[in-house]
Design a protein around this motif. Structure first.
Motif, PDB file in Angstrom:
ATOM      1  N   LYS A 161      33.498  39.411  53.170  1.00 18.53           N
ATOM      2  CA  LYS A 161      34.177  40.625  52.731  1.00 18.53           C
ATOM      3  C   LYS A 161      33.185  41.706  52.334  1.00 18.53           C
ATOM      4  CE  LYS A 161      38.469  38.516  51.089  1.00 18.53           C
ATOM      5  NZ  LYS A 161      39.330  38.259  49.925  1.00 18.53           N
ATOM      6  N   THR A 162      33.551  42.960  52.611  1.00 18.95           N
ATOM      7  CA  THR A 162      32.743  44.089  52.166  1.00 18.95           C
ATOM      8  C   THR A 162      32.917  44.267  50.662  1.00 18.95           C
ATOM      9  OG1 THR A 162      34.528  45.685  52.474  1.00 18.95           O
ATOM     10  CG2 THR A 162      33.123  45.203  54.392  1.00 18.95           C
ATOM     11  N   GLY A 163      32.126  45.160  50.099  1.00 16.04           N
ATOM     12  CA  GLY A 163      32.215  45.412  48.668  1.00 16.04           C
ATOM     13  C   GLY A 163      33.598  45.879  48.244  1.00 16.04           C
ATOM     14  N   SER A 164      34.195  46.791  49.000  1.00 18.54           N
ATOM     15  CA  SER A 164      35.520  47.303  48.631  1.00 18.54           C
ATOM     16  C   SER A 164      36.592  46.230  48.821  1.00 18.54           C
ATOM     17  CB  SER A 164      35.863  48.546  49.454  1.00 18.54           C
ATOM     18  OG  SER A 164      35.981  48.247  50.825  1.00 18.54           O
ATOM     19  N   GLU A 165      36.456  45.412  49.863  1.00 13.07           N
ATOM     20  CA  GLU A 165      37.418  44.324  50.071  1.00 13.07           C
ATOM     21  C   GLU A 165      37.347  43.316  48.929  1.00 13.07           C
ATOM     22  OE1 GLU A 165      37.623  44.186  54.971  1.00 13.07           O
ATOM     23  OE2 GLU A 165      36.113  43.026  53.886  1.00 13.07           O
ATOM     24  N   TRP A 166      36.122  43.028  48.470  1.00 13.03           N
ATOM     25  CA  TRP A 166      35.977  42.078  47.371  1.00 13.03           C
ATOM     26  C   TRP A 166      36.503  42.659  46.061  1.00 13.03           C
ATOM     27  CZ3 TRP A 166      36.174  37.312  46.705  1.00 13.03           C
ATOM     28  CH2 TRP A 166      35.688  36.679  45.549  1.00 13.03           C
ATOM     29  N   ARG A 167      36.337  43.956  45.860  1.00 16.45           N
ATOM     30  CA  ARG A 167      36.907  44.590  44.664  1.00 16.45           C
ATOM     31  C   ARG A 167      38.429  44.490  44.672  1.00 16.45           C
ATOM     32  NH1 ARG A 167      32.673  48.207  45.485  1.00 16.45           N
ATOM     33  NH2 ARG A 167      33.993  49.661  46.675  1.00 16.45           N
ATOM     34  N   ASP A 168      39.029  44.655  45.856  1.00 15.22           N
ATOM     35  CA  ASP A 168      40.486  44.502  45.958  1.00 15.22           C
ATOM     36  C   ASP A 168      40.905  43.078  45.598  1.00 15.22           C
ATOM     37  OD1 ASP A 168      40.747  47.117  46.757  1.00 15.22           O
ATOM     38  OD2 ASP A 168      40.873  46.653  48.905  1.00 15.22           O
ATOM     39  N   THR A 169      40.131  42.102  46.049  1.00 16.43           N
ATOM     40  CA  THR A 169      40.425  40.708  45.706  1.00 16.43           C
ATOM     41  C   THR A 169      40.314  40.496  44.209  1.00 16.43           C
ATOM     42  OG1 THR A 169      39.667  39.878  47.852  1.00 16.43           O
ATOM     43  CG2 THR A 169      39.702  38.309  46.030  1.00 16.43           C
ATOM     44  N   MET A 170      39.277  41.040  43.594  1.00 16.68           N
ATOM     45  CA  MET A 170      39.105  40.897  42.148  1.00 16.68           C
ATOM     46  C   MET A 170      40.254  41.554  41.398  1.00 16.68           C
ATOM     47  SD  MET A 170      36.261  39.165  41.457  1.00 16.68           S
ATOM     48  CE  MET A 170      35.537  39.696  39.905  1.00 16.68           C
ATOM     49  N   ASP A 171      40.685  42.717  41.869  1.00 18.28           N
ATOM     50  CA  ASP A 171      41.819  43.397  41.225  1.00 18.28           C
ATOM     51  C   ASP A 171      43.062  42.517  41.266  1.00 18.28           C
ATOM     52  OD1 ASP A 171      40.277  45.599  40.653  1.00 18.28           O
ATOM     53  OD2 ASP A 171      40.990  46.787  42.365  1.00 18.28           O
ATOM     54  N   GLN A 172      43.297  41.885  42.410  1.00 16.75           N
ATOM     55  CA  GLN A 172      44.434  40.992  42.532  1.00 16.75           C
ATOM     56  C   GLN A 172      44.315  39.800  41.573  1.00 16.75           C
ATOM     57  OE1 GLN A 172      47.335  40.626  44.319  1.00 16.75           O
ATOM     58  NE2 GLN A 172      47.158  42.782  44.857  1.00 16.75           N
ATOM     59  N   ALA A 173      43.099  39.313  41.430  1.00 15.64           N
ATOM     60  CA  ALA A 173      42.876  38.124  40.610  1.00 15.64           C
ATOM     61  C   ALA A 173      43.264  38.337  39.155  1.00 15.64           C
ATOM     62  CB  ALA A 173      41.415  37.702  40.692  1.00 15.64           C
ATOM     63  N   PHE A 174      43.183  39.578  38.685  1.00 18.29           N
ATOM     64  CA  PHE A 174      43.436  39.844  37.273  1.00 18.29           C
ATOM     65  C   PHE A 174      44.838  40.369  37.004  1.00 18.29           C
ATOM     66  CE2 PHE A 174      38.848  39.597  37.411  1.00 18.29           C
ATOM     67  CZ  PHE A 174      38.560  38.910  36.253  1.00 18.29           C
ATOM     68  N   ILE A 175      45.728  40.311  37.993  1.00 24.33           N
ATOM     69  CA  ILE A 175      47.130  40.658  37.758  1.00 24.33           C
ATOM     70  C   ILE A 175      47.785  39.523  36.978  1.00 24.33           C
ATOM     71  CG2 ILE A 175      49.384  41.058  38.830  1.00 24.33           C
ATOM     72  CD1 ILE A 175      47.938  42.319  41.189  1.00 24.33           C
ATOM     73  N   PRO A 176      48.379  39.797  35.802  1.00 29.33           N
ATOM     74  CA  PRO A 176      48.985  38.713  35.010  1.00 29.33           C
ATOM     75  C   PRO A 176      50.145  38.063  35.755  1.00 29.33           C
ATOM     76  CG  PRO A 176      48.711  40.714  33.694  1.00 29.33           C
ATOM     77  CD  PRO A 176      48.449  41.095  35.115  1.00 29.33           C
ATOM     78  N   PRO A 177      50.169  36.729  35.850  1.00 27.15           N
ATOM     79  CA  PRO A 177      51.299  36.050  36.491  1.00 27.15           C
ATOM     80  C   PRO A 177      52.619  36.394  35.805  1.00 27.15           C
ATOM     81  CG  PRO A 177      49.493  34.518  36.109  1.00 27.15           C
ATOM     82  CD  PRO A 177      49.153  35.785  35.387  1.00 27.15           C
ATOM     83  N   GLY A 178      53.670  36.543  36.591  1.00 28.00           N
ATOM     84  CA  GLY A 178      54.982  36.812  36.038  1.00 28.00           C
ATOM     85  C   GLY A 178      55.247  38.255  35.677  1.00 28.00           C
ATOM     86  N   SER A 179      54.237  39.142  35.829  1.00 27.16           N
ATOM     87  CA  SER A 179      54.410  40.547  35.481  1.00 27.16           C
ATOM     88  C   SER A 179      55.107  41.295  36.623  1.00 27.16           C
ATOM     89  CB  SER A 179      53.042  41.189  35.217  1.00 27.16           C
ATOM     90  OG  SER A 179      52.279  41.252  36.410  1.00 27.16           O
TER      91      SER A 179
END
Length: 201
Positions: A75-93
């Motif tokens: 993944k490129t830098g921006s693609e990995w940032r998108d993955t990280m953003d997804q990772a920190f979405i609280p479950p159930g929100s």
């Protein structure tokens, strides 16, 4: 005679018994659960893995603990940032309902429970009849430039003892398709015998 007067006794506080906690609201506070180590992969490919680690079994339901890991790969830098953003979405929100990790349980008899935070909204006098899957505290996510990982815990009520009960997960934001894993209902039922009450009245 002393300079300081002795402190007066505080007035006795009025004691009011708390109403009993309904089973769907969370794990009983006076039980030590039986633990089932599941270690089942719900989804896995060369990008990410989602697994059901364990179930803490109580007399009324169980706490399901999930673990997941995604790796960067090419993944490129921006693609990995998108993955990280997804990772920190609280479950159930509400955000998770749009693109984050979604979790549900399908009982063997056809009933369904979809994860929510903190649980069902009730009017006074309402009774909960459908199964409940609510997000508990204690999870979270972390990572670095190569890998991101997380955990999440859910309270499931009632305890699923029917054959064919399955956990279903989906994560649109990480391109993970809907995937399922059959719960070991026989092992959950056996673990009820390991539940210990803190006090025997």
């Amino acid at each position: 005679m002393t300079f300081f007067e002795p402190a007066s006794e505080p007035p006795e506080r009025f004691h009011q018994s708390a109403p009993p906690r309904p089973g769907w609201a969370g794990p009983p506070s006076d039980e030590l659960p039986g633990v089932v180590h599941i270690g089942g992969f719900i989804y896995g490919d060369d990008r990410m893995v989602v697994a059901l680690k364990s179930a803490d079994v109580y007399s009324t339901g169980c706490v399901l603990e999930f673990v997941w890991t995604a790796r960067r790969g090419g993944k490129t830098g921006s693609e990995w940032r998108d993955t990280m953003d997804q990772a920190f979405i609280p479950p159930g929100s509400p955000v998770a309902a749009a693109s984050g990790l979604m979790v549900g349980v399908g009982y063997g008899d056809g009933r369904k429970a979809l994860a929510s935070r903190p649980g069902p909204a009730l009017a006074e006098g309402d009774e909960v009849k459908d199964p409940v899957l609510s997000v508990l505290g204690g999870g979270g996510a972390g990572g670095n430039d190569e890998q991101v990982h997380g955990t999440a815990r859910y309270w499931l009520w009632p305890l699923p003892l029917e054959a064919g009960t399955k956990v279903v997960v989906k994560w649109d934001g990480l391109r993970m398709p809907e995937s399922s894993f059959n719960l070991p209902h026989d092992r959950l039922a056996a673990a009820v015998g390991d539940v210990r009450k803190f006090w025997v009245e």
